[in-house]
Scaffold this active site. Structure first.
Site, PDB file in Angstrom:
ATOM      1  N   GLY A  33      -1.744  -4.566  -5.549  1.00 36.54           N
ATOM      2  CA  GLY A  33      -1.070  -4.013  -6.468  1.00 36.54           C
ATOM      3  C   GLY A  33      -0.169  -2.981  -5.884  1.00 36.54           C
ATOM      4  N   LEU A  34       0.826  -2.518  -6.586  1.00 37.44           N
ATOM      5  CA  LEU A  34       1.760  -1.615  -6.106  1.00 37.44           C
ATOM      6  C   LEU A  34       0.948  -0.186  -5.897  1.00 37.44           C
ATOM      7  CD1 LEU A  34       4.774  -1.520  -8.565  1.00 37.44           C
ATOM      8  CD2 LEU A  34       4.378  -2.958  -6.482  1.00 37.44           C
ATOM      9  N   SER A  35       1.379   0.697  -4.950  1.00 37.99           N
ATOM     10  CA  SER A  35       0.927   1.910  -4.714  1.00 37.99           C
ATOM     11  C   SER A  35       0.807   2.890  -6.109  1.00 37.99           C
ATOM     12  CB  SER A  35       1.838   2.563  -3.775  1.00 37.99           C
ATOM     13  OG  SER A  35       1.268   3.938  -3.557  1.00 37.99           O
ATOM     14  N   GLY A  36      -0.174   3.243  -6.412  1.00 38.79           N
ATOM     15  CA  GLY A  36      -0.431   4.106  -7.448  1.00 38.79           C
ATOM     16  C   GLY A  36      -0.732   3.210  -8.712  1.00 38.79           C
ATOM     17  N   GLY A  38      -3.773   1.965  -8.935  1.00 37.55           N
ATOM     18  CA  GLY A  38      -5.107   1.979  -9.426  1.00 37.55           C
ATOM     19  C   GLY A  38      -6.056   1.347  -8.562  1.00 37.55           C
ATOM     20  N   LYS A  39      -5.903   0.820  -7.512  1.00 37.47           N
ATOM     21  CA  LYS A  39      -6.635  -0.115  -6.641  1.00 37.47           C
ATOM     22  C   LYS A  39      -7.713   0.833  -6.133  1.00 37.47           C
ATOM     23  CE  LYS A  39      -3.374  -0.879  -3.834  1.00 37.47           C
ATOM     24  NZ  LYS A  39      -2.398  -0.399  -4.536  1.00 37.47           N
ATOM     25  N   SER A  40      -7.707   2.212  -5.569  1.00 32.47           N
ATOM     26  CA  SER A  40      -8.433   2.903  -4.997  1.00 32.47           C
ATOM     27  C   SER A  40      -9.433   3.581  -6.087  1.00 32.47           C
ATOM     28  CB  SER A  40      -7.975   4.238  -4.136  1.00 32.47           C
ATOM     29  OG  SER A  40      -7.159   3.733  -2.913  1.00 32.47           O
ATOM     30  N   SER A 107      -1.057  -4.899   0.019  1.00 36.64           N
ATOM     31  CA  SER A 107      -0.873  -6.305   0.562  1.00 36.64           C
ATOM     32  C   SER A 107       0.309  -6.919  -0.161  1.00 36.64           C
ATOM     33  CB  SER A 107      -2.336  -7.107   0.541  1.00 36.64           C
ATOM     34  OG  SER A 107      -2.844  -6.893  -0.614  1.00 36.64           O
TER      35      SER A 107
END
Ligand code: ADP
Length: 202
Positions: A33-36, A38-40, A107
Site C-alpha cells: 500500500g501507499l506510504s502512510g 498504515g502498513k507498519s 512494493s
C-alpha cells in the site's frame, strides 16, 4: 556464479515438522500500500497480538530492511525491484522456517510482488492496505509527502511514481474506514482461518 557448481541440499527437519511444533502454518502475509496507508502500524500491532497468542511471528519492515540487507539500494525502478526480490526471498525463508512472516513494503509494482509470491508458492497472502493518496498525504507520518511535493525526494510513490494496486488480493484492509483496532481484528480473523493447521488452533 556457475549454476552447475551448486546443488540444493535437503533439510532433515521438514516444514511440516516445524508447523506441527508451532501448531500453525508457516507463510508470508505481505502488506502492500501507499506510504502512510498504515502498513507498519498494522504489522507491529498484529505481531504483538499474535505473539501473545503463541504464534511464531516476525515483521520484516521495508524501512528496517533498507538499513541493513538493502542498504546499498535506492529508489530507481531497478533498485526497487531488487529491494522486493530480496525481501521476498527473506520472507520465504521465514515461511519455510515455520514462521508467520508479516512483510510490510510499499512494493508498488505488480511484477515485483508476483516475484515475491513465486518465492513462497502457496504460502503467500497478499493484503492490500488501502488508503487514498489525499488521506496518506494528510497523515504524512514521516513528513515524506511534504518533502516529495517540495521536490526534495524523487520517484515518490503516488506523487511522481506509480502505485499498481493488487488485482486479486487475499484481503483488503481499508484504513480510512476502520480504526487501527478494527483493522487488526480483521487481520487476526484472516490469519486464524488461513494459517490454521488441520484440526489445530492457530
Ligand atoms: P506505512 O507503513 O504504510 O507507511 P504507517 O503505519 O507508518 O504507514 O503510518 C500510518 C499512519 O496512519 C499512522 O500515523 C497511523 O497512526 C495512522 N492511521 C490512522 N488510522 C489507521 C488505521 N486504521 N490503520 C493504520 N494506521 C492508521
Amino acid at each position: 556464479m556457475d549454476p552447475r557448481n551448486i546443488a540444493p541440499v535437503e533439510h532433515r527437519i521438514t516444514l511440516c515438522d516445524r508447523e506441527r511444533r508451532n501448531a500453525h502454518l508457516g507463510g508470508v502475509l505481505w502488506l502492500t500500500g501507499l506510504s502512510g496507508a498504515g502498513k507498519s502500524t498494522l504489522a507491529f500491532a498484529l505481531e504483538e497480538r499474535l505473539f501473545r497468542d503463541g504464534v511464531q511471528v516476525y515483521v520484516l519492515d521495508g524501512d528496517n530492511v533498507r538499513y541493513g540487507l538493502n542498504a546499498d539500494l535506492g529508489f530507481s525502478r531497478k533498485d526497487r525491484g531488487e529491494n522486493i526480490r530480496r525481501a521476498g526471498e527473506v520472507a520465504a525463508l521465514f515461511a519455510y522456517a515455520g514462521f508467520l512472516c508479516i512483510a510490510a513494503f510499499i512494493s508498488p509494482y505488480r511484477a515485483d510482488r508476483a516475484a515475491a509470491r513465486d518465492a513462497a508458492p502457496g504460502r503467500f497472502h497478499e493484503v492490500y492496505v488501502r488508503a487514498d493518496l489525499a488521506t496518506c498525504e494528510q497523515r504524512d507520518p514521516k513528513g515524506l509527502y511534504r518533502k516529495a511535493r517540495a521536490g526534495e525526494i524523487a520517484n515518490f510513490t503516488a506523487v511522481d511514481d506509480v502505485y499498481e494496486p493488487p488485482e486479486k488480493p487475499s484481503l483488503v484492509i481499508d484504513t480510512t474506514k476502520s480504526d487501527v483496532e478494527c483493522c487488526v481484528t480483521q487481520l487476526v480473523d484472516y490469519v486464524t482461518t488461513s494459517f490454521r493447521l488441520e484440526g489445530g488452533p492457530v
